[in-house]
Design an enzyme around this catalytic site. Sequence first.
Site, PDB file in Angstrom:
ATOM      1  N   ASP A 148       0.838  -1.196   0.000  1.00  0.00           N
ATOM      2  CA  ASP A 148       0.000   0.000   0.000  1.00  0.00           C
ATOM      3  C   ASP A 148       0.876   1.249   0.000  1.00  0.00           C
ATOM      4  OD1 ASP A 148      -2.371   1.798   0.798  1.00  0.00           O
ATOM      5  OD2 ASP A 148      -3.270  -0.202   0.800  1.00  0.00           O
ATOM      6  N   HIS A 216      -3.693   5.889   3.711  1.00  0.00           N
ATOM      7  CA  HIS A 216      -4.403   4.709   3.195  1.00  0.00           C
ATOM      8  C   HIS A 216      -3.811   3.414   3.732  1.00  0.00           C
ATOM      9  CE1 HIS A 216      -5.837   1.866   0.015  1.00  0.00           C
ATOM     10  NE2 HIS A 216      -6.877   2.688  -0.075  1.00  0.00           N
ATOM     11  N   SER A 553     -11.257  -0.863  -0.638  1.00  0.00           N
ATOM     12  CA  SER A 553      -9.938  -0.891   0.009  1.00  0.00           C
ATOM     13  C   SER A 553     -10.054  -1.246   1.482  1.00  0.00           C
ATOM     14  CB  SER A 553      -9.256   0.471  -0.114  1.00  0.00           C
ATOM     15  OG  SER A 553      -8.747   0.682  -1.399  1.00  0.00           O
TER      16      SER A 553
END
Length: 894
Positions: A148, A216, A553
């Site tokens: 990520d 994220h 996600s």
Amino acid sequence: MSTLDVRLRHLLRTVAERPDRPPAEAPPLAERVGWRSGDGTGTVDVLIRAAGTGWGELAEEVSRLSPALSPVPSPAPHPDRGAGVYAARVPVDRLERLAAHPAVERVEASRPLFPELNVSRCDVRAEMFIDGETGPIRGKKTIIAIIDSGIDYTHPSFRHADGSSRVLYLWDQAAPTAPGGAVPYGVEYVKADLDKALIDGDPLQVVPHKDDETGHGTHVAGIAAGDESGFGGDYSGIAPEADLVVVALAGDPGGSLGRSAQLVEAVDYAVRRAEGHPVAVNISQGMNGGGHCGETLVERALDDLARRPGVAIVKSAGNERRWDVHAGGVIGQGETVSLDVLVRPGNRQDDIIEIWFPGRDRLDVGVVPPSGSASATAAPGQRRLFTTDRGNLVTIDSEEDSAGTGDTSTTVILTAGDAAELEAGRWRLVLYGDAVHEGRYDAWIERAPRTGPGAAEQSRFAPGSADPSRTVSIPGTARRVITVASYMIRPSGAFDPASLGGLSDFSSAGPTRFGDRKPDLAAPGEIITSARCWNSARLPQPDGDHTLMAGTSMAAPHVCGAAALILSQRPELTGEQVGQILARSARRDGPSAAAPDDAWGAGKLDAAAAVALGRTTAFPRILEVGVTGSTLTWETDTDTTWSVRFHTVPGRLVLGRALGGRTGNSPGRRHEVDLSALDPGVYACEIVVFSPDGFWTRDDNAGRSHLVPVGVPVGVPLGLPAGVAEAGERAPQGDDVVPAGAPVAESAPDAGPGDDLKLIKGIGPKAADLLREAGIIRFADLAARSAEEVASLTEGIGIGPEKIVRQDWIGQAAALAAAEEDRPAASAPPGRVHRQSFTLAITVDARTREALACEVSHHQTGDARSVRGWDLGEILAFIEERGDLRLGDGPGGT
């Protein structure tokens, strides 16, 4: 099939048109293909699928991605070691030479990827941990790999109670490359580095890594594996005792997140760094470009990695359903279909639209810009170029047998050209049904950065053309990747209470283009509370250590954590088997009651049920696969039914496409299928067996397929020298290497000590290494041992005395030792004779009997070379090179 993909062909054409372009000036599609400035025309990052060696000097900074060789952690094997998938940086002016090399099958541009808890843990029943033999099941002794944007390694969720790091390895791909490092670029930090940083007053001075401002990766890691038990937090993840491996992809906040080549390198790195521990890998990025049937090289590489025991790869389904990026339908003979694409003002991005249809059909494609006249049409295999009245450049490039699928892809590329941006308005793609047998077509608009008001860079299909199905992002359409949809468990702003528990309106839907079910299941993705990085630009909610996010996600790491829980109890399972357990245990209630379908997959994740089922499930095992004439035989360790699918092109069977099949509905343990009624040719076969309770196991010979000759002369074919196996012989894999009685060729003297123990059926590289370490280096040494003695050395890799007895290692060793002693001295040069064995697979046109392609594999090294057509000289050259043979010196020459 073209060896270079359409993006690279387009790059070469545009570079050739501007030979005077300054080296630092980016050509069109630069961002789409990973172009970098440099000497001459610059370089591009690519994925390469090779069937042999010798191409390495044409590329730079090459790293191995294929798991075909033993998974040593580092350094990555050199490309001259054999076949597989590689990431490489290639000078643009060498691309055509690389593509022309006989060992190179496919070269794809590295494409940009884009990012796609207390309430959610209860919803997926992760709170209801089942007591294992040593306490609650919380992921201990497993690894979760987060691929990520990075991680806030200082966050308390990723630290042990003593303050030390739970992160074992952290590869920051975007960091400046450290000289002499263990990774090909960027910087690797190990746990000791992170522990040292965490006791320093300024951790970033010791380990200067931070997540990007979206946070994220930190949020995703918290969902999968965050542990807040040590400080009273309410937002622990699904597997809070798992260790972590993190790869930080290079990206732009709010824009792309890594590229396809770097993604596969990251997953390969995580699997290697797991070092024998089970690992669940989370990927929460994707792209739209490709045929959505698992054919891209990134998907092929991930599928190969997911074949390994103890490896599960989980991918978000994507958030594309409401972005109108897919159009599809059926066209008839002589019909015309128009697909309207809306381009917004301010779009300075290159637009790429791929249209896929069956290879049997002939669809001509044209383009009509918002103003001006229509282009000429491109038929399959043709390319058309034109400039619009507003100065935009349009390329229509049609490729038959695209990426080896047997289907045609026509790619439309729109670039600004001499204009400042793409002409805003309604662009029209026109499909003409010139010759139609099946009629299905699908089109996808490639993902673009979605920044700024209205995301002007992202073009969309108009409402009359858009179709929300088949929107799962790549690599989520790979066969062995577990793909996850999203549903709502917490409202955001004004909402309909009835929508709670319902599918998120952004969650991408299936099926794949081949009609296979994707996504596999659903998990909470809207709205999720999880870890917030210290430098996050997102609003703290409910406190400074946490924030809210939504998307598939966020759904994927719930399933990744559950996969880690299953693997903590059953580390020998493959990702395909973990996926079956997750799907079988999924719950179907409320809005998901209609599952299984192409929106929910099998239903909602139930972590507790999955762990309970995983602890007791027995998957059938396929044993002793063999080919006799045109009959494929195998055994199973329990009573099973079965199906066999086949194709004359192995690469298409790997993708799940078959010309036909056979089934056996009577349970048993010995099975066979006779293919002699088929047209002459060599058939690639895949076996699937089913236990009485419905769990299944697939065997496609590690991606090479089981090759069955039908109507092909038996014996040494077409004048090949003795020692080359006939087409249809199973290529050895893993710990099942050379069938007893396999033909072998004799080589020049081997100066190394000992015999090649891998010539014994059932002994692979790992077993051979263990035996050698114990001093068993010759056939006679092994023949003198009992099965129990040998098993004491091999039980650590899952080989017990029963398997050794069943495969008769001791008897095989005695026979090989006797054969060495009985060999006449005059027949061997001075010193020990070393046996070499090869397999030759020939793909034959069923109608013309013409050899279309050949693949020769060397059993001892695992190397292979593919040859177009029938090139006996190249085949013999490979055999001589790998076996150190002198075939031309024997009686009768070559």
